[in-house]
Design a protein around this motif. Structure first.
Motif, short mmCIF file in Angstrom:
data_model
loop_
_atom_site.label_atom_id
_atom_site.label_comp_id
_atom_site.label_asym_id
_atom_site.label_seq_id
_atom_site.Cartn_x
_atom_site.Cartn_y
_atom_site.Cartn_z
N GLY A 106 10.96 9.36 -0.75
CA GLY A 106 9.86 9.49 -1.72
C GLY A 106 9.28 10.89 -1.71
O GLY A 106 9.28 11.57 -0.69
N ARG A 107 8.81 11.29 -2.88
CA ARG A 107 8.16 12.61 -3.01
C ARG A 107 6.81 12.41 -3.68
O ARG A 107 6.72 11.77 -4.74
N LEU A 108 5.79 12.94 -3.05
CA LEU A 108 4.45 12.84 -3.61
C LEU A 108 4.26 14.00 -4.59
O LEU A 108 4.38 15.17 -4.22
N ILE A 109 4.01 13.65 -5.85
CA ILE A 109 3.96 14.67 -6.90
C ILE A 109 2.54 15.20 -7.02
O ILE A 109 1.72 14.71 -7.80
N THR A 110 2.25 16.21 -6.20
CA THR A 110 0.92 16.84 -6.22
C THR A 110 1.00 18.24 -5.62
O THR A 110 1.85 18.50 -4.78
N ASP A 111 0.10 19.11 -6.08
CA ASP A 111 0.04 20.43 -5.46
C ASP A 111 -1.12 20.48 -4.47
O ASP A 111 -1.44 21.52 -3.92
N ARG A 112 -1.75 19.34 -4.24
CA ARG A 112 -2.91 19.30 -3.34
C ARG A 112 -2.51 18.83 -1.95
O ARG A 112 -1.47 18.21 -1.78
N ASN A 113 -3.42 19.13 -1.00
CA ASN A 113 -3.19 18.64 0.36
C ASN A 113 -3.53 17.15 0.41
O ASN A 113 -4.29 16.65 -0.42
N TYR A 114 -2.95 16.47 1.36
CA TYR A 114 -3.23 15.04 1.47
C TYR A 114 -3.29 14.69 2.95
O TYR A 114 -2.82 15.45 3.80
N ASN A 115 -3.86 13.52 3.23
CA ASN A 115 -3.97 13.06 4.61
C ASN A 115 -2.85 12.07 4.88
O ASN A 115 -2.76 11.02 4.23
N LEU A 116 -1.97 12.42 5.83
CA LEU A 116 -0.78 11.61 6.08
C LEU A 116 -1.12 10.19 6.54
O LEU A 116 -0.52 9.22 6.07
N ASP A 117 -2.12 10.07 7.43
CA ASP A 117 -2.48 8.73 7.92
C ASP A 117 -2.98 7.85 6.78
O ASP A 117 -2.62 6.67 6.68
N ALA A 118 -3.82 8.46 5.92
CA ALA A 118 -4.35 7.70 4.77
C ALA A 118 -3.21 7.31 3.83
O ALA A 118 -3.19 6.20 3.30
N PHE A 119 -2.25 8.21 3.65
CA PHE A 119 -1.09 7.92 2.79
C PHE A 119 -0.32 6.71 3.33
O PHE A 119 -0.03 5.76 2.59
N LYS A 120 -0.01 6.75 4.63
CA LYS A 120 0.77 5.65 5.23
C LYS A 120 0.01 4.33 5.11
O LYS A 120 0.58 3.30 4.75
N ARG A 121 -1.29 4.39 5.41
CA ARG A 121 -2.11 3.18 5.37
C ARG A 121 -2.16 2.62 3.95
O ARG A 121 -1.95 1.44 3.73
N THR A 122 -2.41 3.51 2.99
CA THR A 122 -2.57 3.06 1.59
C THR A 122 -1.27 2.45 1.06
O THR A 122 -1.29 1.39 0.43
N MET A 123 -0.15 3.12 1.31
CA MET A 123 1.12 2.61 0.77
C MET A 123 1.47 1.27 1.42
O MET A 123 1.92 0.34 0.75
N THR A 124 1.26 1.17 2.73
CA THR A 124 1.58 -0.07 3.44
C THR A 124 0.75 -1.23 2.89
O THR A 124 1.25 -2.33 2.67
N GLN A 125 -0.54 -0.94 2.64
CA GLN A 125 -1.42 -2.00 2.10
C GLN A 125 -1.03 -2.37 0.67
O GLN A 125 -0.97 -3.53 0.29
N ALA A 126 -0.74 -1.34 -0.14
CA ALA A 126 -0.40 -1.59 -1.56
C ALA A 126 0.88 -2.41 -1.66
O ALA A 126 0.99 -3.29 -2.51
N TRP B 86 4.35 3.86 -8.18
CA TRP B 86 3.33 3.76 -7.14
C TRP B 86 2.57 5.09 -7.08
O TRP B 86 3.17 6.16 -7.26
N CYS B 87 1.29 4.99 -6.79
CA CYS B 87 0.47 6.21 -6.71
C CYS B 87 -0.31 6.22 -5.40
O CYS B 87 -0.67 5.16 -4.88
N PHE B 88 -0.58 7.40 -4.92
CA PHE B 88 -1.51 7.59 -3.81
C PHE B 88 -2.57 8.56 -4.30
O PHE B 88 -2.25 9.68 -4.72
N GLU B 89 -3.81 8.11 -4.28
CA GLU B 89 -4.94 8.90 -4.80
C GLU B 89 -4.63 9.44 -6.19
O GLU B 89 -4.83 10.62 -6.47
N ASN B 90 -4.07 8.61 -7.01
CA ASN B 90 -3.75 8.95 -8.40
C ASN B 90 -2.60 9.95 -8.55
O ASN B 90 -2.38 10.50 -9.63
N ASN B 91 -1.89 10.21 -7.46
CA ASN B 91 -0.71 11.08 -7.53
C ASN B 91 0.54 10.21 -7.43
O ASN B 91 0.61 9.32 -6.59
N LEU B 92 1.52 10.52 -8.26
CA LEU B 92 2.74 9.72 -8.29
C LEU B 92 3.55 9.87 -7.00
O LEU B 92 3.72 10.97 -6.49
#
Ligand SMILES: [Zn+2]
Length: 282
Positions: A42-62, A98-104
């Motif tokens: 998977g590739r997160l389509i964003t030019d912004r920084n993100y929090n890896l732990d939050a990403f893992k948690r959010t995707m697992t829950q979703a 699927w999105c994480f913080e509105n990023n694809l």
């Protein structure tokens, strides 16, 4: 002198070894094949920084999977997802986008023979709505023709009676390209009609160039002189969630449950037909 020669010889030997090939073609590796079959990149389509732990948690829950998923970073905003049951992997693929913080999060299947960092998901399926289609231009064939240039057609939602507000198609979109806003359709009589497009679960995209993953403030896709010409895209491209679909489907199912339904048109309207003969049959 002798020591120097010995050093040179050892370097030469190392160089020779580096030029050798290790042949693994015949080595059995069944476990890897099973593992790879349950893997996604998977590739997160964003030019912004993100929090890896939050990403893992959010995707697992979703995803809410039956078994675990292991997520590893393999490059800049690039991940590998290891699933442990094929149903979990299918569920994630089916549920795209699927999105994480509105990023694809664009996902790719893995063939196995590529290097992890070379897998670069560039497409993602989206449900697209085609609005303002004339009642007599809603068939599956018309819809397929309209969407040909937009991306691979993965699925087309049934609209047996042609009464829905829009036709709905699942397209595999190239995420590096600007979102298409409309399609101009030329009718039999030469009339040009504009078919508006709306995207379901559309992530963050640039209102200046229409590409996902950055904001208009950080847009590098347009030359400076064009950047002052205003925003070419707007949030109307985002489709609102569907309501009442279940009830509408029940109504259609009731009609379809009848053994044979004819559309009986007035004889004057279809003079070539005898009364009672229908134009269409479900
Ligand atoms: Zn842009």
């Amino acid at each position: 002198m002798a020591e120097e020669l010995a050093n040179q010889c050892s370097k030469l030997r190392l160089h020779d070894q580096e030029n050798e090939f290790v042949d693994v073609g015949e080595v059995e590796d069944d476990v890897s094949e099973e593992r790879i079959a349950l893997m996604l990149v998977g590739r997160l389509i964003t030019d912004r920084n993100y929090n890896l732990d939050a990403f893992k948690r959010t995707m697992t829950q979703a995803w809410s999977l039956a078994r675990r998923v292991v997520i590893r970073v393999i490059g800049a905003k690039l991940f590998v997802f290891q699933f442990f049951h094929w149903k979990d992997r299918e569920k994630v693929l089916e549920g795209r986008p699927w999105c994480f913080e509105n990023n694809l999060l664009a996902l790719s299947e893995v063939a196995g023979n590529e290097q992890p960092s070379d897998v670069m998901p560039m497409h993602s399926p989206f449900w697209v709505r085609l609005e303002n289609l004339p009642f007599n231009r809603r068939s599956d064939n018309i819809v397929k023709t309209i969407t040909t240039s937009m991306g691979e057609l993965l699925e087309i939602e049934n609209d047996d009676l042609g009464l829905d507000k829009y036709r709905r198609v699942k397209l595999n979109l190239d995420i590096s390209k600007p979102l298409r806003r409309f399609v101009n359709m030329r009718d039999n009589d030469g009339r040009v009609l504009r078919i508006d497009l709306k995207y379901e679960r559309m992530p963050f995209f640039c209102l200046m160039c229409g590409v996902m993953g950055h904001s208009e403030r950080d847009c590098l896709n347009l030359p400076e002189e064009e950047q002052n010409q205003g925003l070419g895209w707007n949030l109307r491209l985002r489709a609102t969630p569907r309501k009442g679909r279940h009830k509408l489907m029940e109504e259609v199912e009731e009609v379809k449950a009848c053994r044979k339904i004819l559309f009986i048109s007035k004889p004057e309207a279809k003079s070539e037909n005898k009364e009672g003969e229908g134009a269409g049959l479900i």
